[in-house]
Design a protein around this motif. Structure first.
Motif, PDB file in Angstrom:
ATOM      1  N   THR A 142       8.166  -6.392   7.959  1.00  0.00           N
ATOM      2  CA  THR A 142       7.372  -5.232   8.351  1.00  0.00           C
ATOM      3  C   THR A 142       5.890  -5.598   8.271  1.00  0.00           C
ATOM      4  OG1 THR A 142       7.020  -2.863   7.965  1.00  0.00           O
ATOM      5  CG2 THR A 142       7.259  -4.228   6.013  1.00  0.00           C
ATOM      6  N   THR A 143       5.056  -4.766   8.880  1.00  0.00           N
ATOM      7  CA  THR A 143       3.607  -4.923   8.707  1.00  0.00           C
ATOM      8  C   THR A 143       3.147  -3.685   7.916  1.00  0.00           C
ATOM      9  OG1 THR A 143       3.117  -3.740  10.758  1.00  0.00           O
ATOM     10  CG2 THR A 143       3.373  -6.126  10.935  1.00  0.00           C
ATOM     11  N   PRO A 144       1.949  -3.700   7.358  1.00  0.00           N
ATOM     12  CA  PRO A 144       1.545  -2.531   6.556  1.00  0.00           C
ATOM     13  C   PRO A 144       1.096  -1.364   7.437  1.00  0.00           C
ATOM     14  CG  PRO A 144       0.251  -4.500   6.009  1.00  0.00           C
ATOM     15  CD  PRO A 144       0.933  -4.753   7.300  1.00  0.00           C
ATOM     16  N   GLU A 145       1.876  -1.022   8.463  1.00  0.00           N
ATOM     17  CA  GLU A 145       1.513   0.077   9.346  1.00  0.00           C
ATOM     18  C   GLU A 145       2.608   1.132   9.353  1.00  0.00           C
ATOM     19  OE1 GLU A 145       0.265  -1.631  13.253  1.00  0.00           O
ATOM     20  OE2 GLU A 145       0.055  -3.362  11.931  1.00  0.00           O
ATOM     21  N   VAL A 146       2.217   2.375   9.615  1.00  0.00           N
ATOM     22  CA  VAL A 146       3.140   3.504   9.531  1.00  0.00           C
ATOM     23  C   VAL A 146       4.374   3.300  10.414  1.00  0.00           C
ATOM     24  CG1 VAL A 146       3.349   6.002   9.821  1.00  0.00           C
ATOM     25  CG2 VAL A 146       1.205   5.039   9.044  1.00  0.00           C
ATOM     26  N   SER A 147       4.161   2.900  11.673  1.00  0.00           N
ATOM     27  CA  SER A 147       5.289   2.800  12.600  1.00  0.00           C
ATOM     28  C   SER A 147       6.287   1.719  12.192  1.00  0.00           C
ATOM     29  CB  SER A 147       4.779   2.544  14.018  1.00  0.00           C
ATOM     30  OG  SER A 147       3.878   1.466  14.008  1.00  0.00           O
ATOM     31  N   SER A 148       5.806   0.564  11.783  1.00  0.00           N
ATOM     32  CA  SER A 148       6.751  -0.503  11.450  1.00  0.00           C
ATOM     33  C   SER A 148       7.434  -0.244  10.106  1.00  0.00           C
ATOM     34  CB  SER A 148       6.081  -1.876  11.505  1.00  0.00           C
ATOM     35  OG  SER A 148       5.335  -2.127  10.357  1.00  0.00           O
ATOM     36  N   ILE A 149       6.763   0.449   9.193  1.00  0.00           N
ATOM     37  CA  ILE A 149       7.394   0.796   7.910  1.00  0.00           C
ATOM     38  C   ILE A 149       8.493   1.835   8.145  1.00  0.00           C
ATOM     39  CG2 ILE A 149       7.042   1.859   5.642  1.00  0.00           C
ATOM     40  CD1 ILE A 149       4.223   0.621   5.681  1.00  0.00           C
ATOM     41  N   ARG A 150       8.212   2.802   9.022  1.00  0.00           N
ATOM     42  CA  ARG A 150       9.236   3.800   9.311  1.00  0.00           C
ATOM     43  C   ARG A 150      10.488   3.136   9.900  1.00  0.00           C
ATOM     44  NH1 ARG A 150       9.205   8.921  13.502  1.00  0.00           N
ATOM     45  NH2 ARG A 150      10.761  10.095  12.349  1.00  0.00           N
ATOM     46  N   ASP A 151      10.277   2.217  10.850  1.00  0.00           N
ATOM     47  CA  ASP A 151      11.414   1.516  11.461  1.00  0.00           C
ATOM     48  C   ASP A 151      12.139   0.640  10.446  1.00  0.00           C
ATOM     49  OD1 ASP A 151      10.606   2.772  13.700  1.00  0.00           O
ATOM     50  OD2 ASP A 151      10.198   0.987  14.900  1.00  0.00           O
ATOM     51  N   ALA A 152      11.359  -0.007   9.571  1.00  0.00           N
ATOM     52  CA  ALA A 152      11.973  -0.853   8.535  1.00  0.00           C
ATOM     53  C   ALA A 152      12.870  -0.005   7.640  1.00  0.00           C
ATOM     54  CB  ALA A 152      10.894  -1.545   7.710  1.00  0.00           C
ATOM     55  N   ASP A 153      12.419   1.197   7.326  1.00  0.00           N
ATOM     56  CA  ASP A 153      13.218   2.091   6.475  1.00  0.00           C
ATOM     57  C   ASP A 153      14.546   2.442   7.134  1.00  0.00           C
ATOM     58  OD1 ASP A 153      13.064   3.872   3.971  1.00  0.00           O
ATOM     59  OD2 ASP A 153      13.760   5.244   5.516  1.00  0.00           O
ATOM     60  N   ARG A 154      14.485   2.689   8.423  1.00  0.00           N
ATOM     61  CA  ARG A 154      15.702   3.010   9.179  1.00  0.00           C
ATOM     62  C   ARG A 154      16.651   1.806   9.186  1.00  0.00           C
ATOM     63  NH1 ARG A 154      19.142   5.554  11.611  1.00  0.00           N
ATOM     64  NH2 ARG A 154      19.280   6.064  13.819  1.00  0.00           N
ATOM     65  N   ILE A 155      16.074   0.625   9.418  1.00  0.00           N
ATOM     66  CA  ILE A 155      16.856  -0.615   9.450  1.00  0.00           C
ATOM     67  C   ILE A 155      17.520  -0.867   8.093  1.00  0.00           C
ATOM     68  CG2 ILE A 155      16.519  -3.138   9.442  1.00  0.00           C
ATOM     69  CD1 ILE A 155      16.782  -1.982  12.244  1.00  0.00           C
ATOM     70  N   ILE A 156      16.765  -0.649   7.012  1.00  0.00           N
ATOM     71  CA  ILE A 156      17.314  -0.879   5.672  1.00  0.00           C
ATOM     72  C   ILE A 156      18.504   0.059   5.445  1.00  0.00           C
ATOM     73  CG2 ILE A 156      16.832  -0.731   3.188  1.00  0.00           C
ATOM     74  CD1 ILE A 156      13.875  -1.526   3.968  1.00  0.00           C
ATOM     75  N   GLY A 157      18.358   1.314   5.886  1.00  0.00           N
ATOM     76  CA  GLY A 157      19.466   2.261   5.783  1.00  0.00           C
ATOM     77  C   GLY A 157      20.699   1.771   6.534  1.00  0.00           C
ATOM     78  N   LEU A 158      20.486   1.243   7.742  1.00  0.00           N
ATOM     79  CA  LEU A 158      21.609   0.742   8.553  1.00  0.00           C
ATOM     80  C   LEU A 158      22.238  -0.507   7.925  1.00  0.00           C
ATOM     81  CD1 LEU A 158      20.106   1.207  12.126  1.00  0.00           C
ATOM     82  CD2 LEU A 158      22.041   2.457  11.159  1.00  0.00           C
ATOM     83  N   LEU A 159      21.397  -1.380   7.370  1.00  0.00           N
ATOM     84  CA  LEU A 159      21.918  -2.590   6.719  1.00  0.00           C
ATOM     85  C   LEU A 159      22.772  -2.196   5.511  1.00  0.00           C
ATOM     86  CD1 LEU A 159      18.698  -4.817   6.804  1.00  0.00           C
ATOM     87  CD2 LEU A 159      20.800  -5.266   8.072  1.00  0.00           C
ATOM     88  N   GLU A 160      22.287  -1.213   4.754  1.00  0.00           N
ATOM     89  CA  GLU A 160      23.039  -0.749   3.584  1.00  0.00           C
ATOM     90  C   GLU A 160      24.377  -0.156   3.998  1.00  0.00           C
ATOM     91  OE1 GLU A 160      20.258   1.847   1.628  1.00  0.00           O
ATOM     92  OE2 GLU A 160      19.540   0.249   0.287  1.00  0.00           O
ATOM     93  N   SER A 161      24.376   0.643   5.060  1.00  0.00           N
ATOM     94  CA  SER A 161      25.642   1.248   5.461  1.00  0.00           C
ATOM     95  C   SER A 161      26.582   0.229   6.106  1.00  0.00           C
ATOM     96  CB  SER A 161      25.414   2.465   6.364  1.00  0.00           C
ATOM     97  OG  SER A 161      24.676   2.102   7.490  1.00  0.00           O
ATOM     98  N   ASN A 162      26.038  -0.918   6.545  1.00  0.00           N
ATOM     99  CA  ASN A 162      26.891  -2.003   7.040  1.00  0.00           C
ATOM    100  C   ASN A 162      27.244  -2.999   5.934  1.00  0.00           C
ATOM    101  OD1 ASN A 162      27.369  -2.106  10.185  1.00  0.00           O
ATOM    102  ND2 ASN A 162      25.369  -1.181   9.840  1.00  0.00           N
ATOM    103  N   GLU A 163      26.941  -2.605   4.712  1.00  0.00           N
ATOM    104  CA  GLU A 163      27.281  -3.385   3.523  1.00  0.00           C
ATOM    105  C   GLU A 163      26.739  -4.811   3.506  1.00  0.00           C
ATOM    106  OE1 GLU A 163      31.427  -2.470   3.227  1.00  0.00           O
ATOM    107  OE2 GLU A 163      30.848  -0.476   2.533  1.00  0.00           O
ATOM    108  N   ILE A 164      25.492  -4.955   3.937  1.00  0.00           N
ATOM    109  CA  ILE A 164      24.782  -6.221   3.732  1.00  0.00           C
ATOM    110  C   ILE A 164      24.373  -6.233   2.260  1.00  0.00           C
ATOM    111  CG2 ILE A 164      22.756  -7.599   4.392  1.00  0.00           C
ATOM    112  CD1 ILE A 164      24.591  -7.358   6.766  1.00  0.00           C
ATOM    113  N   GLN A 165      24.852  -7.269   1.551  1.00  0.00           N
ATOM    114  CA  GLN A 165      24.754  -7.244   0.081  1.00  0.00           C
ATOM    115  C   GLN A 165      23.322  -7.345  -0.436  1.00  0.00           C
ATOM    116  OE1 GLN A 165      27.314  -6.447  -1.722  1.00  0.00           O
ATOM    117  NE2 GLN A 165      28.610  -6.422   0.109  1.00  0.00           N
TER     118      GLN A 165
END
Lengths: 263, 92
Positions: A142-165
């Motif tokens: 991510t970069t320290p910007e609002v848009s990329s942090i928001r997307d990173a948060d969404r991605i992290i949620g998806l990675l967690e629900s796909n059980e990436i350890q």
């Protein structure tokens, strides 16, 4: 033990491909056997960042469709004999490959490498699903910007629900002078918001652009970004190294060793 | 003097970004649509209005987390800010 790492971000243009190229090269420079896979079908770029675009014969889609053997599609790096690239197809689209095919291919390849690094396309559609399907762990850029942090948060949620350890965060394009002015979120701010472990801080360094222009990685070079990427490689490999102090500039020892390398 | 006050009071863009993201990500994470939040807000307003006069236009509701650290919303809380216009209209 081999490890399959996906480099992802959600938002485009934050540095996934640059990170993949430099982490892959850095690990190979440490003597590891590394395979970089560009999963961005239709928009391949990892080959140009690596400076290997002229050596491509077959690609990822050829491998999946059985037009060639996997070995034939792997491009050996110019500098490091233990580094290989499996390029993406430029004339096809994301639907040419599905997650099950990716898992099958990675299962077949994983014993032959210490690290397999998957460069993920932007977005959360099929290309993303393909890239994460066979992964053990993720590096979220991510970069320290609002848009990329928001997307990173969404991605992290998806990675967690796909059980990436294991999910680790890389904050790219940090501008220390803006942070000091109060005009950019600090790494602590970003980590506080996203709540995942930090594995790398990369400064906004013009040497990254210069290196990309030349098709050379910046990792290990006598630059701030080069040192930052090398530290990420150590941490990926399980070694604890302190985070760089960007204000101090490149370390004394790197400068000294740089002088010796040149002579 | 007025200008100086404004300069001193002004939040840095870093703080603004952080505050905006914190609120944004909570609603992203709970997966609660703005329409649903609006419906909850209207229903709450309707119920409270039975008992006292409230300012429905400036009332706010928000889902926040309290006491939990990390990504999962362990203690999500629905926070409602409902300005009361006339306390004397309290009915027994």
């Amino acid at each position: 033990m081999s490890e399959v790492i996906v480099v992802t971000s959600g938002k485009g243009g934050v540095g996934k491909t640059t990170t993949s190229a430099n982490v892959g090269t850095g690990l190979a420079a440490m003597g590891k056997k590394v395979l970089l896979i560009d999963t961005d079908i239709g928009l391949r770029n990892l080959d140009v960042v690596m400076g290997l675009e002229s050596r491509i014969v077959y690609n990822l889609v050829d491998v999946v469709e059985g037009n060639c053997r996997i070995k034939q599609a792997l491009v050996r790096d110019k500098r490091y004999p233990t580094l290989f690239l499996l390029p993406s197809a430029q004339t096809r689209d994301k639907s040419a490959v599905n997650p099950a095919q990716m898992v099958k291919m990675i299962t077949h390849l994983r014993d032959q490498f210490d690290y397999i690094i998957l460069d993920c396309p932007a977005g959360i559609e099929q290309g993303f699903q393909n890239a994460i399907a066979g992964a053990d762990r993720a590096l979220v850029v991510t970069t320290p910007e609002v848009s990329s942090i928001r997307d990173a948060d969404r991605i992290i949620g998806l990675l967690e629900s796909n059980e990436i350890q294991k999910i680790d965060l890389i904050i790219n394009r940090i501008r220390i002078e803006m942070i000091k002015r109060g005009d950019m979120m600090s790494s602590d701010d970003v980590v506080d918001i996203l709540s995942v472990p930090l594995i790398g801080l990369v400064p906004d360094d013009e040497n990254v652009v210069i290196a990309t222009n030349q098709g050379e990685p910046v990792v290990g070079s006598n630059t701030l970004a080069g040192e930052a990427y090398r530290n990420i490689c150590y941490r990926v490999n399980g070694k604890e190294v302190p985070f760089l102090d960007f204000e101090r500039g490149i370390s004394f020892w790197t400068k000294i060793s740089g002088i010796f390398h040149r002579s | 003097m007025e200008l100086l006050k404004r300069i001193l009071k002004r939040k840095s863009s870093r703080e603004i970004a952080k505050d905006r993201l914190k609120i944004l990500l909570i609603s992203d994470r709970v997966n609660c649509s703005p329409e649903m939040m609006e419906m909850i807000k209207n229903d709450i307003a309707k119920v409270i209005s039975k008992y006292m006069k409230i300012d429905t236009k400036s009332m706010e509701i928000q889902i926040t987390k309290t006491g939990s650290k990390g990504r999962t919303l362990k203690n999500p809380t629905l926070y409602a800010n409902i300005p009361i216009l006339d306390l004397n209209s309290l009915k027994n």
